[in-house]
Scaffold this motif. Sequence first.
Motif, PDB file in Angstrom:
ATOM      1  N   ASP A  46       0.825  -1.206   0.000  1.00 35.80           N
ATOM      2  CA  ASP A  46       0.000   0.000   0.000  1.00 35.80           C
ATOM      3  C   ASP A  46       0.859   1.256   0.000  1.00 35.80           C
ATOM      4  O   ASP A  46       0.581   2.212  -0.724  1.00 35.80           O
ATOM      5  CB  ASP A  46      -0.934   0.021   1.213  1.00 35.80           C
ATOM      6  N   ILE A  47       1.888   1.261   0.820  1.00 37.79           N
ATOM      7  CA  ILE A  47       2.773   2.430   0.894  1.00 37.79           C
ATOM      8  C   ILE A  47       3.486   2.623  -0.437  1.00 37.79           C
ATOM      9  O   ILE A  47       3.561   3.742  -0.954  1.00 37.79           O
ATOM     10  CB  ILE A  47       3.770   2.286   2.061  1.00 37.79           C
ATOM     11  N   GLU A  48       3.954   1.534  -1.009  1.00 40.84           N
ATOM     12  CA  GLU A  48       4.642   1.634  -2.300  1.00 40.84           C
ATOM     13  C   GLU A  48       3.692   2.153  -3.382  1.00 40.84           C
ATOM     14  O   GLU A  48       4.076   2.983  -4.208  1.00 40.84           O
ATOM     15  CB  GLU A  48       5.198   0.270  -2.706  1.00 40.84           C
ATOM     16  N   GLU A  49       2.450   1.706  -3.354  1.00 41.64           N
ATOM     17  CA  GLU A  49       1.471   2.164  -4.345  1.00 41.64           C
ATOM     18  C   GLU A  49       1.202   3.664  -4.209  1.00 41.64           C
ATOM     19  O   GLU A  49       1.147   4.385  -5.206  1.00 41.64           O
ATOM     20  CB  GLU A  49       0.170   1.384  -4.150  1.00 41.64           C
ATOM     21  N   VAL A  50       1.068   4.139  -2.973  1.00 42.38           N
ATOM     22  CA  VAL A  50       0.838   5.570  -2.748  1.00 42.38           C
ATOM     23  C   VAL A  50       2.058   6.372  -3.198  1.00 42.38           C
ATOM     24  O   VAL A  50       1.924   7.396  -3.881  1.00 42.38           O
ATOM     25  CB  VAL A  50       0.509   5.855  -1.266  1.00 42.38           C
ATOM     26  N   VAL A  51       3.239   5.910  -2.832  1.00 37.92           N
ATOM     27  CA  VAL A  51       4.469   6.619  -3.207  1.00 37.92           C
ATOM     28  C   VAL A  51       4.586   6.712  -4.731  1.00 37.92           C
ATOM     29  O   VAL A  51       4.856   7.788  -5.276  1.00 37.92           O
ATOM     30  CB  VAL A  51       5.706   5.919  -2.593  1.00 37.92           C
ATOM     31  N   MET A  52       4.357   5.605  -5.420  1.00 40.58           N
ATOM     32  CA  MET A  52       4.454   5.613  -6.886  1.00 40.58           C
ATOM     33  C   MET A  52       3.393   6.534  -7.502  1.00 40.58           C
ATOM     34  O   MET A  52       3.668   7.245  -8.458  1.00 40.58           O
ATOM     35  CB  MET A  52       4.328   4.202  -7.451  1.00 40.58           C
ATOM     36  N   SER A  53       2.203   6.539  -6.921  1.00 43.03           N
ATOM     37  CA  SER A  53       1.139   7.417  -7.426  1.00 43.03           C
ATOM     38  C   SER A  53       1.509   8.884  -7.242  1.00 43.03           C
ATOM     39  O   SER A  53       1.261   9.702  -8.132  1.00 43.03           O
ATOM     40  CB  SER A  53      -0.172   7.134  -6.706  1.00 43.03           C
ATOM     41  N   VAL A  54       2.091   9.211  -6.103  1.00 43.52           N
ATOM     42  CA  VAL A  54       2.500  10.600  -5.854  1.00 43.52           C
ATOM     43  C   VAL A  54       3.594  11.005  -6.836  1.00 43.52           C
ATOM     44  O   VAL A  54       3.525  12.084  -7.439  1.00 43.52           O
ATOM     45  CB  VAL A  54       2.979  10.779  -4.391  1.00 43.52           C
ATOM     46  N   ILE A  55       4.577  10.140  -7.025  1.00 42.16           N
ATOM     47  CA  ILE A  55       5.688  10.462  -7.933  1.00 42.16           C
ATOM     48  C   ILE A  55       5.178  10.626  -9.369  1.00 42.16           C
ATOM     49  O   ILE A  55       5.500  11.604 -10.054  1.00 42.16           O
ATOM     50  CB  ILE A  55       6.788   9.381  -7.843  1.00 42.16           C
ATOM     51  N   GLU A  56       4.340   9.680  -9.821  1.00 44.34           N
ATOM     52  CA  GLU A  56       3.791   9.776 -11.177  1.00 44.34           C
ATOM     53  C   GLU A  56       2.857  10.969 -11.311  1.00 44.34           C
ATOM     54  O   GLU A  56       2.876  11.674 -12.325  1.00 44.34           O
ATOM     55  CB  GLU A  56       3.037   8.493 -11.527  1.00 44.34           C
ATOM     56  N   GLY A  57       2.029  11.188 -10.294  1.00 41.32           N
ATOM     57  CA  GLY A  57       1.091  12.314 -10.336  1.00 41.32           C
ATOM     58  C   GLY A  57       1.798  13.648 -10.401  1.00 41.32           C
ATOM     59  O   GLY A  57       1.377  14.549 -11.146  1.00 41.32           O
ATOM     60  N   GLU A  58       2.873  13.794  -9.651  1.00 46.43           N
ATOM     61  CA  GLU A  58       3.628  15.046  -9.704  1.00 46.43           C
ATOM     62  C   GLU A  58       4.260  15.239 -11.068  1.00 46.43           C
ATOM     63  O   GLU A  58       4.311  16.353 -11.581  1.00 46.43           O
ATOM     64  CB  GLU A  58       4.701  15.069  -8.613  1.00 46.43           C
ATOM     65  N   ALA A  59       4.746  14.152 -11.670  1.00 45.73           N
ATOM     66  CA  ALA A  59       5.344  14.243 -13.002  1.00 45.73           C
ATOM     67  C   ALA A  59       4.307  14.669 -14.037  1.00 45.73           C
ATOM     68  O   ALA A  59       4.620  15.398 -14.983  1.00 45.73           O
ATOM     69  CB  ALA A  59       5.968  12.911 -13.392  1.00 45.73           C
TER      70      ALA A  59
ATOM     71  N   GLY B 139       1.545  16.397 -13.244  1.00 52.63           N
ATOM     72  CA  GLY B 139       0.899  17.643 -12.814  1.00 52.63           C
ATOM     73  C   GLY B 139      -0.438  17.440 -12.145  1.00 52.63           C
ATOM     74  O   GLY B 139      -1.221  18.384 -12.020  1.00 52.63           O
ATOM     75  N   THR B 140      -0.741  16.239 -11.693  1.00 54.75           N
ATOM     76  CA  THR B 140      -1.995  15.965 -10.983  1.00 54.75           C
ATOM     77  C   THR B 140      -1.901  16.536  -9.570  1.00 54.75           C
ATOM     78  O   THR B 140      -0.886  16.366  -8.905  1.00 54.75           O
ATOM     79  CB  THR B 140      -2.232  14.439 -10.899  1.00 54.75           C
ATOM     80  N   PRO B 141      -2.955  17.205  -9.103  1.00 55.97           N
ATOM     81  CA  PRO B 141      -2.916  17.748  -7.735  1.00 55.97           C
ATOM     82  C   PRO B 141      -2.757  16.633  -6.698  1.00 55.97           C
ATOM     83  O   PRO B 141      -3.415  15.594  -6.783  1.00 55.97           O
ATOM     84  CB  PRO B 141      -4.268  18.435  -7.580  1.00 55.97           C
ATOM     85  N   LEU B 142      -1.884  16.859  -5.724  1.00 62.19           N
ATOM     86  CA  LEU B 142      -1.621  15.847  -4.705  1.00 62.19           C
ATOM     87  C   LEU B 142      -2.865  15.512  -3.894  1.00 62.19           C
ATOM     88  O   LEU B 142      -3.054  14.365  -3.491  1.00 62.19           O
ATOM     89  CB  LEU B 142      -0.501  16.313  -3.772  1.00 62.19           C
ATOM     90  N   ALA B 143      -3.707  16.497  -3.646  1.00 60.21           N
ATOM     91  CA  ALA B 143      -4.931  16.242  -2.874  1.00 60.21           C
ATOM     92  C   ALA B 143      -5.776  15.177  -3.562  1.00 60.21           C
ATOM     93  O   ALA B 143      -6.301  14.262  -2.905  1.00 60.21           O
ATOM     94  CB  ALA B 143      -5.735  17.525  -2.711  1.00 60.21           C
ATOM     95  N   LYS B 144      -5.866  15.262  -4.877  1.00 61.40           N
ATOM     96  CA  LYS B 144      -6.644  14.279  -5.638  1.00 61.40           C
ATOM     97  C   LYS B 144      -5.995  12.899  -5.562  1.00 61.40           C
ATOM     98  O   LYS B 144      -6.684  11.884  -5.393  1.00 61.40           O
ATOM     99  CB  LYS B 144      -6.768  14.734  -7.090  1.00 61.40           C
ATOM    100  N   ILE B 145      -4.675  12.852  -5.670  1.00 69.03           N
ATOM    101  CA  ILE B 145      -3.956  11.580  -5.599  1.00 69.03           C
ATOM    102  C   ILE B 145      -4.198  10.923  -4.248  1.00 69.03           C
ATOM    103  O   ILE B 145      -4.524   9.736  -4.162  1.00 69.03           O
ATOM    104  CB  ILE B 145      -2.441  11.794  -5.833  1.00 69.03           C
ATOM    105  N   PHE B 146      -4.042  11.700  -3.170  1.00 72.76           N
ATOM    106  CA  PHE B 146      -4.235  11.143  -1.832  1.00 72.76           C
ATOM    107  C   PHE B 146      -5.678  10.702  -1.612  1.00 72.76           C
ATOM    108  O   PHE B 146      -5.934   9.690  -0.963  1.00 72.76           O
ATOM    109  CB  PHE B 146      -3.808  12.143  -0.744  1.00 72.76           C
ATOM    110  N   ARG B 147      -6.639  11.447  -2.137  1.00 74.21           N
ATOM    111  CA  ARG B 147      -8.046  11.073  -1.978  1.00 74.21           C
ATOM    112  C   ARG B 147      -8.312   9.738  -2.672  1.00 74.21           C
ATOM    113  O   ARG B 147      -8.968   8.853  -2.125  1.00 74.21           O
ATOM    114  CB  ARG B 147      -8.950  12.177  -2.543  1.00 74.21           C
ATOM    115  N   VAL B 148      -7.820   9.581  -3.905  1.00 75.06           N
ATOM    116  CA  VAL B 148      -8.019   8.341  -4.656  1.00 75.06           C
ATOM    117  C   VAL B 148      -7.350   7.169  -3.932  1.00 75.06           C
ATOM    118  O   VAL B 148      -7.939   6.091  -3.781  1.00 75.06           O
ATOM    119  CB  VAL B 148      -7.474   8.482  -6.102  1.00 75.06           C
TER     120      VAL B 148
END
Length: 173
Positions: free
Chosen positions: A96-109, A111-120
């Motif tokens: 789960d932690i790895e999935e969130v970390v990868m989503s944050v890294i990809e989302g930032e690349a 330009g996806t807002p972090l709030a949306k990434i964390f909510r999903v």
Amino acid sequence: GGAMAFFIYEFMAKRLLKSTAIRRQITLKRRFAAAVDLMALMMEVGAGFQESLTVAAEEARGNPLGDELAIVRRDLTMGKREDALRNFARRTQDDDIEEVVMSVIEGEALGTPLAKIFRVQAEQMRQKRTQWAEKSSAEAEVALVFPAMLIMVACLILVAAPFLLTAIFNPEG
């Protein structure tokens, strides 16, 4: 005698270390979903990543997740966010932690807002927990069938025994 004591001590030490590591992983996993939820909520109301991470670390202080988030905060002050997050995922070795970390890294690349990434991610972890609970419930149900049948048979014998004994030992009555 001394060699035997050494091997017993080593065996017990390894077992204790392993059980401590397992408890730590379970605590991390349970607390992480709430931390992601908290960070998503904070970011939705305008807090930045660093601020929401600080609050999540404070909220989880005194347990393994709080310790790990404190390390992430420290690493963020020294370098890139991506490195700090990847190190977090590497240290914890949790899916789960790895999935969130990868989503944050990809989302930032992207330009996806972090709030949306964390909510999903919070929603996905909630669904996983629900599915796990349903699966565990179904497994427990199956595991209880045989003991329940034994209890039911025992109750039936208790209820029927007086009538059977009367019929066997007092056939006229």
